[in-house]
Design a protein around this motif. Structure first.
Motif, PDB file in Angstrom:
ATOM      1  N   VAL A   1      -9.375  12.524   1.217  1.00  0.00           N
ATOM      2  CA  VAL A   1      -7.917  13.384   1.898  1.00  0.00           C
ATOM      3  C   VAL A   1      -7.970  14.490   1.473  1.00  0.00           C
ATOM      4  N   ALA A   2      -7.830  14.426  -0.065  1.00  0.00           N
ATOM      5  CA  ALA A   2      -7.520  15.337  -1.204  1.00  0.00           C
ATOM      6  C   ALA A   2      -8.310  16.628  -1.049  1.00  0.00           C
ATOM      7  N   ASP A   3      -9.656  16.165  -0.059  1.00  0.00           N
ATOM      8  CA  ASP A   3      -9.857  17.617   0.447  1.00  0.00           C
ATOM      9  C   ASP A   3     -10.376  18.333   1.400  1.00  0.00           C
ATOM     10  N   GLU A   4      -9.197  17.246   2.357  1.00  0.00           N
ATOM     11  CA  GLU A   4      -9.164  17.746   3.728  1.00  0.00           C
ATOM     12  C   GLU A   4      -7.720  18.310   3.392  1.00  0.00           C
ATOM     13  N   VAL A   5      -6.599  17.950   2.760  1.00  0.00           N
ATOM     14  CA  VAL A   5      -5.622  18.559   2.112  1.00  0.00           C
ATOM     15  C   VAL A   5      -5.864  20.195   1.383  1.00  0.00           C
ATOM     16  N   GLY A   6      -6.723  19.918   1.511  1.00  0.00           N
ATOM     17  CA  GLY A   6      -7.248  21.859   0.157  1.00  0.00           C
ATOM     18  C   GLY A   6      -7.048  21.127  -1.243  1.00  0.00           C
ATOM     19  N   ALA A   7      -6.920  20.061  -2.222  1.00  0.00           N
ATOM     20  CA  ALA A   7      -6.139  19.622  -3.266  1.00  0.00           C
ATOM     21  C   ALA A   7      -7.123  19.850  -4.550  1.00  0.00           C
ATOM     22  N   GLY A   8      -7.193  20.638  -5.310  1.00  0.00           N
ATOM     23  CA  GLY A   8      -7.566  20.698  -6.302  1.00  0.00           C
ATOM     24  C   GLY A   8      -8.650  20.010  -7.534  1.00  0.00           C
ATOM     25  N   SER A   9      -6.822  19.661  -7.735  1.00  0.00           N
ATOM     26  CA  SER A   9      -6.539  18.647  -8.988  1.00  0.00           C
ATOM     27  C   SER A   9      -6.097  16.929  -8.293  1.00  0.00           C
ATOM     28  N   VAL A  10      -6.883  16.252  -8.464  1.00  0.00           N
ATOM     29  CA  VAL A  10      -5.878  14.886  -8.234  1.00  0.00           C
ATOM     30  C   VAL A  10      -5.445  13.928  -9.415  1.00  0.00           C
ATOM     31  N   ALA A  21      -6.549   5.573   3.577  1.00  0.00           N
ATOM     32  CA  ALA A  21      -5.655   6.451   2.497  1.00  0.00           C
ATOM     33  C   ALA A  21      -5.273   7.185   3.268  1.00  0.00           C
ATOM     34  N   VAL A  22      -3.851   7.923   3.329  1.00  0.00           N
ATOM     35  CA  VAL A  22      -3.345   9.305   4.226  1.00  0.00           C
ATOM     36  C   VAL A  22      -2.121   9.901   3.391  1.00  0.00           C
ATOM     37  N   ALA A  23      -1.809  11.423   3.787  1.00  0.00           N
ATOM     38  CA  ALA A  23      -1.502  12.138   2.874  1.00  0.00           C
ATOM     39  C   ALA A  23       0.280  12.824   3.721  1.00  0.00           C
ATOM     40  N   THR A  24       1.367  12.675   2.740  1.00  0.00           N
ATOM     41  CA  THR A  24       2.733  12.663   2.791  1.00  0.00           C
ATOM     42  C   THR A  24       2.679  13.758   1.974  1.00  0.00           C
ATOM     43  N   GLY A  25       3.706  14.411   2.074  1.00  0.00           N
ATOM     44  CA  GLY A  25       4.129  15.363   1.172  1.00  0.00           C
ATOM     45  C   GLY A  25       4.570  14.383   0.255  1.00  0.00           C
ATOM     46  N   ALA A  26       5.037  15.428  -1.326  1.00  0.00           N
ATOM     47  CA  ALA A  26       5.283  14.151  -2.223  1.00  0.00           C
ATOM     48  C   ALA A  26       6.940  14.661  -3.003  1.00  0.00           C
ATOM     49  N   GLY A  27       7.801  14.998  -1.797  1.00  0.00           N
ATOM     50  CA  GLY A  27       9.361  15.230  -1.963  1.00  0.00           C
ATOM     51  C   GLY A  27       9.144  16.038  -3.423  1.00  0.00           C
ATOM     52  N   ARG A  28       9.869  15.341  -4.240  1.00  0.00           N
ATOM     53  CA  ARG A  28      10.017  16.266  -6.004  1.00  0.00           C
ATOM     54  C   ARG A  28       9.680  15.857  -6.668  1.00  0.00           C
ATOM     55  N   LEU A  29       8.018  15.889  -6.659  1.00  0.00           N
ATOM     56  CA  LEU A  29       7.213  15.381  -7.886  1.00  0.00           C
ATOM     57  C   LEU A  29       6.699  15.910  -7.980  1.00  0.00           C
ATOM     58  N   PRO A  30       6.092  16.288  -8.896  1.00  0.00           N
ATOM     59  CA  PRO A  30       5.541  18.242  -9.943  1.00  0.00           C
ATOM     60  C   PRO A  30       3.987  17.906  -8.814  1.00  0.00           C
ATOM     61  N   ALA A  31       3.777  17.839  -7.692  1.00  0.00           N
ATOM     62  CA  ALA A  31       2.393  18.156  -6.881  1.00  0.00           C
ATOM     63  C   ALA A  31       3.387  18.284  -5.674  1.00  0.00           C
ATOM     64  N   ARG A  32       1.513  19.087  -4.662  1.00  0.00           N
ATOM     65  CA  ARG A  32       1.699  20.011  -3.356  1.00  0.00           C
ATOM     66  C   ARG A  32       2.143  17.898  -2.432  1.00  0.00           C
ATOM     67  N   LEU A  63       1.183  14.022  -1.804  1.00  0.00           N
ATOM     68  CA  LEU A  63       1.140  12.211  -1.955  1.00  0.00           C
ATOM     69  C   LEU A  63       0.202  11.917  -1.211  1.00  0.00           C
ATOM     70  N   ILE A  64      -1.103  11.137  -1.825  1.00  0.00           N
ATOM     71  CA  ILE A  64      -1.985   9.977  -1.102  1.00  0.00           C
ATOM     72  C   ILE A  64      -2.206   8.925  -1.482  1.00  0.00           C
ATOM     73  N   HIS A  65      -1.807   8.130  -0.419  1.00  0.00           N
ATOM     74  CA  HIS A  65      -1.342   6.530  -0.174  1.00  0.00           C
ATOM     75  C   HIS A  65      -2.650   6.429   0.145  1.00  0.00           C
ATOM     76  N   ASP A 107      -1.860  19.164  -7.619  1.00  0.00           N
ATOM     77  CA  ASP A 107      -2.076  19.246  -6.405  1.00  0.00           C
ATOM     78  C   ASP A 107      -1.483  17.623  -5.599  1.00  0.00           C
ATOM     79  N   ALA A 108      -1.855  16.423  -6.076  1.00  0.00           N
ATOM     80  CA  ALA A 108      -2.198  15.573  -4.732  1.00  0.00           C
ATOM     81  C   ALA A 108      -2.078  14.266  -5.921  1.00  0.00           C
ATOM     82  N   LEU A 109      -1.093  13.215  -5.847  1.00  0.00           N
ATOM     83  CA  LEU A 109      -0.784  12.319  -6.855  1.00  0.00           C
ATOM     84  C   LEU A 109      -1.208  11.585  -5.295  1.00  0.00           C
ATOM     85  N   VAL A 110      -1.738  10.107  -6.508  1.00  0.00           N
ATOM     86  CA  VAL A 110      -2.635   8.843  -5.767  1.00  0.00           C
ATOM     87  C   VAL A 110      -1.429   8.208  -5.767  1.00  0.00           C
ATOM     88  N   ASN A 111      -0.490   7.476  -5.075  1.00  0.00           N
ATOM     89  CA  ASN A 111      -0.034   6.076  -4.483  1.00  0.00           C
ATOM     90  C   ASN A 111      -0.871   4.770  -4.590  1.00  0.00           C
TER      91      ASN A 111
END
Length: 170
Positions: free
Chosen positions: A106-115, A65-76, A78-80, A16-20
């Motif tokens: 931040v993952a909790d705030e956006v509703g990510a179940g997998s990071v 940390a802060v989130a953006t969209g993930a663009g073309r990555l296989p995630a919804r 991208l948490i920086h 759901d989210a990748l961390v940068n």
């Protein structure tokens, strides 16, 4: 939360989210940061520029940390997060652990179940590998989060083997 160690390229991991492991400017860079920006495409940089223009004119402080969209990555998402630069004379372990807990918040705030996380600060920022793993596991295992699955994605086999060894000592 289920924690797994994965050897591979974080830009190809589906979650759901990748961390940068970003720098404070949020405008791309080397290592994991550059790889994620290249793989994700220009949309990520556009969102980061907008964050710098509005909410983060001074950049993102280390440990936050802060989130953006993930663009073309296989995630919804991208948490920086910005890791601390290693300095043998300063104890910055709490800042490093905060990178993981802030990212999970931040993952909790956006509703990510997998990071999926890289090993923060262990590359260009010079953190000793074994201690970077200790701090990552300490933070992740103690975190209060709704995230169900966390992957620590390590690029090479030697680091993955060391991670299994460190985790088994815990």
């Amino acid at each position: 939360m289920e924690l797994t160690i994965v050897q591979g390229d974080i830009t190809t991991v589906a979650a759901d989210a990748l961390v940068n492991a970003a720098n404070s400017a949020l405008l791309g860079g080397g290592g994991v940061d550059g790889a994620l920006h290249r793989a994700g495409g220009p949309e990520i940089l556009q969102e980061c520029r907008e964050l710098r223009r509005t909410a983060l004119p001074q950049g993102l402080p280390a440990g936050e940390a802060v989130a953006t969209g993930a663009g073309r990555l296989p995630a919804r998402w991208l948490i920086h997060t910005v890791g601390p630069v290693y300095s043998p004379g300063l104890d910055r372990r709490s800042v490093l652990r905060s990178c993981y807990t802030s990212s999970l918040r931040v993952a909790d705030e956006v509703g990510a179940g997998s990071v999926a996380f890289p090993l923060i600060s262990a590359g260009a920022y010079g953190w000793p590998l074994e201690d970077a793993l200790v701090q990552a596991f300490s933070a992740l295992c103690a975190a209060d989060t709704q995230v169900e699955q966390v992957q620590l994605v390590l690029f090479d086999a030697a680091t993955a083997a060391l991670a299994h060894e460190v985790l088994s000592q815990d």
